[in-house]
Each structure stands twice: as C-alpha cells, then as structure tokens.
Write an enzyme that holds these catalytic residues in place. Structure first.
Site, PDB file in Angstrom:
ATOM      1  N   GLY A 128       0.794  -1.221   0.000  1.00  0.00           N
ATOM      2  CA  GLY A 128       0.000   0.000   0.000  1.00  0.00           C
ATOM      3  C   GLY A 128       0.825   1.270   0.000  1.00  0.00           C
ATOM      4  CB  SER A 223       3.511  -3.647  -3.123  1.00  0.00           C
ATOM      5  OG  SER A 223       3.645  -2.370  -3.706  1.00  0.00           O
TER       6      SER A 223
END
Length: 601
Positions: A128, A223
């Site tokens: 995120g 990520s």
C-alpha cells in the site's frame, strides 16, 4: 504478485469462500499466562481455527509501540480490528480506522485439546505504498466481497500457520518529528517498521501457544510489504533473530530510502503543513517552513488535522500527481522508512548484491509498470517526462558523457516512439507507455535481477508471474488494462496475490484454481523446507545473469498452462544498462523530490 509448478499441485484447491468459516464454528480459547486467554473460532467442517483482531501492541503518537503480553480471560478474537489511518482519512466517513490499530490475525490448522506442535509459521506484511492497506483487505474495490489475505488454505490444506497484521502508515508511521537530537531517537521515524518488529516479537513470544515453531518463521510481503521484508533482511540487525526466511513479491528493490538529514527536512515541511492546517491558512499546495513550529505540542492535533496535512504535504511534493503513478522512481514515495543509523543502518539496494543471509524467494509480474503509469495517465499532459527522466537518471540524453546507449534514445522509453496498440497493452498514449516500460524495467524487473548470490549460496529462488489478471485487486484507472481477464493478457501489480493465498472467487476456472493451489503449495513448501529444497525440487535456483550471458535468466515461470519463458528478460528489458550506466543520477532523496516538483507542475 509454469515451469516450476509443484507435483503437490495435483491437489486441486478450493476457492477462499469454500474454506470460509462455517456457521457451525465453535469457540476455542488459547490459554495465556496469569489466567488470560484468547478466544477464536474453530470450524469443524473446514479444519482450521481463526483468531481475529488480537491486539499485539499499544502505542502513543510518534513513539515506538509496546508489545502486549497479558490478556484478560476469554479475550474475544472473532472480529478484525480497526485499520491504521490511511491517506485521505476523514473521521466522519472512516469509523473503521483508528490510531489504536495494532492488531494481528492468526489462521491455524484446526485447534484441538491436544494441538499440533512445531508447525511452520508465515508472517505476511501487506502493501500500500506505506500510506494505505490493512491485514483484512477485501476485493474487488467498492464491493469488498472476498478477503484477499485469507489464510484458510495455508492452515487447512498446508498445515502452516499464517499471521497477518496492521502497522502504522503515512506520517504517523514514517515521519520523524523529534528534532532535539536525531541520533538519540530509538527508531528514527520508523514507527511503522518498528511495529512490524513488535509483531514479529509477539510471534516469537506466543506462537507456540497456537502450535507454531518460533524457529521456523517465514516473513513475506507484497509491494511495500516486500520493501519492508527487504529492509528487515538487508537494512537492520534489530530483527534478524525474529525470522528465518523471506519471500518478496513485486519489490521495487532498488529504491533508495531517506537518511536522517532527508528525514529532518521532510519533517519540517510536514510541520509547515500541520501549522497551515491548524491556522487555517489558505495556501496553494505550499507547506512554508516559516510556519513550522518545532516546539509545537503534537498531541494537540486531531487525526483529521494530520490527515489534511498529509494530503497537503503530498500535493506539495507532487502537485496533484496521483502518488501511485510513479511508484518505483527515485524519491517517488512521500512516506517511507528512514535509514537513521540506529534502527535502519543499510540501504537494501547496496546490500542485495552481496547475496542473502537467509533463504529467499523474490519475484515480479510481467507488466508491473502498467498500473502505475495508468494511474498517472490523466496528468500526462503536465508531466515533463523527458526532463524528468533526464534529471533522475544518468545516461538519459545523448549529451551525457561516455554514454553510448541512452535511456531516451531507447525506443521503449522514448516519448517520441509511436507504439502499436499491441505495444501499448491498453494504455492511452505513447508517453504513458514509455513511462510504464521505464517503471517496469528499472524498478521491478532489472532491480530484482540484481540480487547476486554468494558463490556458496544455494538457497535463493526467483519467479516470474505472467498469468493475466483474473480479478480486480487495486482501484480501477480508466481502461481495463489491469482488469479481470483483460484482452492484452496483462499481469499487473498485485495480480499474484489471490493465487498465493488461494483466495480467488469460488466461480473461478479449474485452471486458475489449479494454479492458485500450485502457488499456495510452493509458498507453504518453502516455509517448511527453506533450508533444503525450498519451494520444490523442480524449482531452479537463482543465479544472477551477467551482461555477456545469452542464457535465459533462471526464473521460475508461473502461469496456468505451463508456458515457458519466451524471451531473455535480462536482455529485452535492457538490464545490462539499468544495472550499469543507467543508474539514478542522484542518491539524495530530497534532491529527487525537488526534481519532481520542478518537472511535474
């Protein structure tokens, strides 16, 4: 986030909803010290137990978190805890967000009176961009029908314990606002990363009670979660004893993090934003330092004040450019961990070329850059792409000395190239296509292939995921370039996640169910055998390709029809240059931020 499927994949897995907790679930309480206990639920039908929303730590604003050791009798663990404050938080609209957000969740094989013991443990860090995400993220966006990070298959089918957790984000998680003595601050602004350490310590202290082996912990993430895992692996000695192996999915692994000096400058800008919000100064995307009050009582600000200041700060740095449109470029993230010299002491980008001290899987998806470039597409008319590239990278212009090959002189990255529809792969124009190619190759493909095992290392594996997107994981961005079963067969950022967790919708095809079980089994097998066979006997071990090598890089290919790698990615994505002369021009975080301010207006 294929050659290298597993024989164990013949176990055709069920979708996540098929393994969801049944209505007949029974309460089960795990005893703690001093008469306390944590009570989750056990599903007799689905053969796993689930403990949601366990508070693993408490925290004060801009202070390190403190582990929770004691619990009341029959402490309920049947509902997910509140998520940490996200970018754009509004107290009137986001009641599910809170500063008190340090919760974790545990899936275990069915817990009985005589529990299984010594089970492998997998601890997942969500992504995120360090400004969003939570341990109980749902998909598709807006509808929120399916739990993305569902540990049901890991527990019920693989005999592995899965732990997911929240950590502080944005300014509350990664902004150092103590100026008196930067060197004495214990975690240097890395509050979110320190939360991750606290969660890992909680696992070490308590996972035996749930049947887990604290000496067999695999840390993995996607990520920003993969970036975090890389920081724990290569950036700090503080957490080395808390995990045994690592999986990094879609890590822009070459990203360079702020240092103390950078952090102090950014914090002063943020204080200027806070002051502007507090004093209700009408300004145009400007956090003037003259408003910064270093002696201000930071507890006097509401969460809404902080949220508005975060947004103002991000706009100041990027002038309304969607933050996710430039992920992976130097200086692109406004809130990140800080190499403070205390908690974090090394840049992972400097360490990955020396191999890994722990067993490691890393990998990336075929079309990582498309989603980010697509997010930036509405603003491409105001992005001075050519100047941006020239100022961020060496060898960006034919005028650069000693650069026989240049970035902007290479068709894939030139805004002057007229791309075919097939080459655009659903993107709107040529400039966005060039940006997508640059992010894809520089930040993900080549940066990951810069991992160089030591001569005696045999415990590193790499994968390449090229299965087309099957579901919508991230918010849409216009076209369906990163949507379900897109016509260009793009495999975008985060596309691998529902396969790793076997959390695809129950109506998904048999081929996709098989691939999901293959990947879930590979990840679980690595957690069991990271120090021997790793993810499977048929997985090829990683060897860093050389500039002169003509052989295909040893990537384990993951798709639903076992299609082999059809190109030499190291060569076609210009990795020799990206890992050579084409490196970032400046290693100074704030200098890179200034480039963005000057070239994106």
């Amino acid at each position: 986030m294929k050659p290298l499927h597993l024989a164990a994949a013949t176990l055709i897995g069920l979708g996540c909803s098929a393994l969801s907790m049944s209505a007949a679930a029974d309460e089960y309480c795990v005893p703690f010290e001093n008469g306390g206990s944590i009570c989750g639920v056990t599903s007799e039908k689905d053969s796993y137990s689930l403990f949601k929303g366990i508070e693993y730590a408490t925290q004060k604003r801009w202070d390190p978190s403190t582990i929770v050791s004691n619990y009341d009798p029959k402490t309920p663990a049947s509902e997910f805890g509140k998520s940490c404050i996200q970018m754009g938080y509004d107290s009137s609209k986001d009641p599910d967000q809170s500063e008190d957000c340090l919760f974790l969740n545990i899936w275990t094989p069915k817990t009985e009176n005589v529990s299984k013991q010594g089970l492998p443990v997998m601890v997942f860090i969500h992504g995120g961009a360090f400004i969003a995400g939570k341990s109980n993220d749902m998909y598709p966006p807006e509808k929120n029908e399916f739990l993305l990070y569902d540990g049901a298959t890991f527990a019920a089918e693989q005999d592995v314990i899965l732990v997911t957790f929240n950590y502080r984000l944005g300014a509350l998680g990664f902004m150092q606002l103590s100026f008196s003595d930067q060197g004495e601050v214990p975690v240097g602004g890395n509050y979110g990363l320190q939360d991750q350490m606290t969660a890992l310590q909680w696992v070490q202290d308590n996972i035996k009670k749930f049947g887990g082996d604290p000496d067999k912990v695999t840390l993995f993430g996607e990520s920003a979660g993969a970036m975090s895992a890389g920081l724990h692996l290569w950036g700090t000695s503080k957490t080395q004893d808390l995990f045994n192996a690592v999986i990094m999915e879609s890590n822009p692994i070459g990203y360079r993090y702020r240092n103390n000096e950078d952090g102090a400058k950014q914090a002063k800008m943020f204080l200027g934003c806070l002051a502007a919000i507090k004093k209700k100064i009408k300004i145009n995307m400007d956090c003037n330092l003259i408003w910064a009050e270093q002696s201000a009582d930071l507890s006097d600000y509401t969460l809404d004040d902080i949220s508005k200041a975060q947004t103002l700060y991000a706009k100041y740095n990027f002038s309304h450019l969607d933050l996710s449109g430039i992920v992976g470029l130097p200086g692109a993230l406004p809130f990140t961990p800080i190499i403070d010299g205390k908690f974090l002491t090394q840049q992972p980008a400097d360490q990955l070329r020396t191999g890994s001290t722990k067993p490691l899987i890393f990998g990336f998806n075929q079309n990582e850059g498309i989603y980010f470039a697509q997010k930036a597409e509405p603003l491409t008319k105001i992005i001075f792409y050519q100047n941006l590239v020239k100022n961020l990278f060496n060898c960006a212009s034919v005028k650069d000395k000693d650069c026989t090959e240049t970035i902007l002189g290479t068709a894939e990255y030139s805004p002057k190239t007229v791309f075919t529809q097939e080459q655009r792969r659903g993107l709107a124009n040529d400039k966005v296509t060039a940006l997508s190619n640059l992010i894809n190759d520089f930040a993900f493909s080549c940066a990951n292939m810069d991992v160089k095992p030591k001569s005696d290392q045999t415990n590193i594996w790499a994968y390449f995921f090229n299965q087309p997107d099957q579901v919508q994981i991230l918010p849409g961005s216009g076209s369906n370039a990163c949507g379900p079963q897109n016509q260009w067969d793009n495999s975008c950022h985060a596309a691998e996640l529902p396969f790793v967790f076997n959390s695809l919708p129950p109506a998904t095809s048999d081929a996709n169910q098989k691939l999901a079980m293959t990947m879930n089994t590979a990840w679980a097998t690595f957690a069991k055998n990271f120090d021997t066979t790793g993810p499977g006997q048929d997985w090829k071990k990683w060897q860093a390709p050389s500039a002169s090598s003509q052989e295909l890089p040893l990537l384990n290919i993951l798709n639903d029809n076992d299609s082999p790698l059809s190109e030499n990615i190291f060569e076609t994505r210009n990795c020799k240059n990206w890992l050579g002369q084409w490196r970032p021009r400046t290693l100074d975080y704030n200098a890179a931020m200034q480039v963005f301010r000057e070239n994106i207006k």
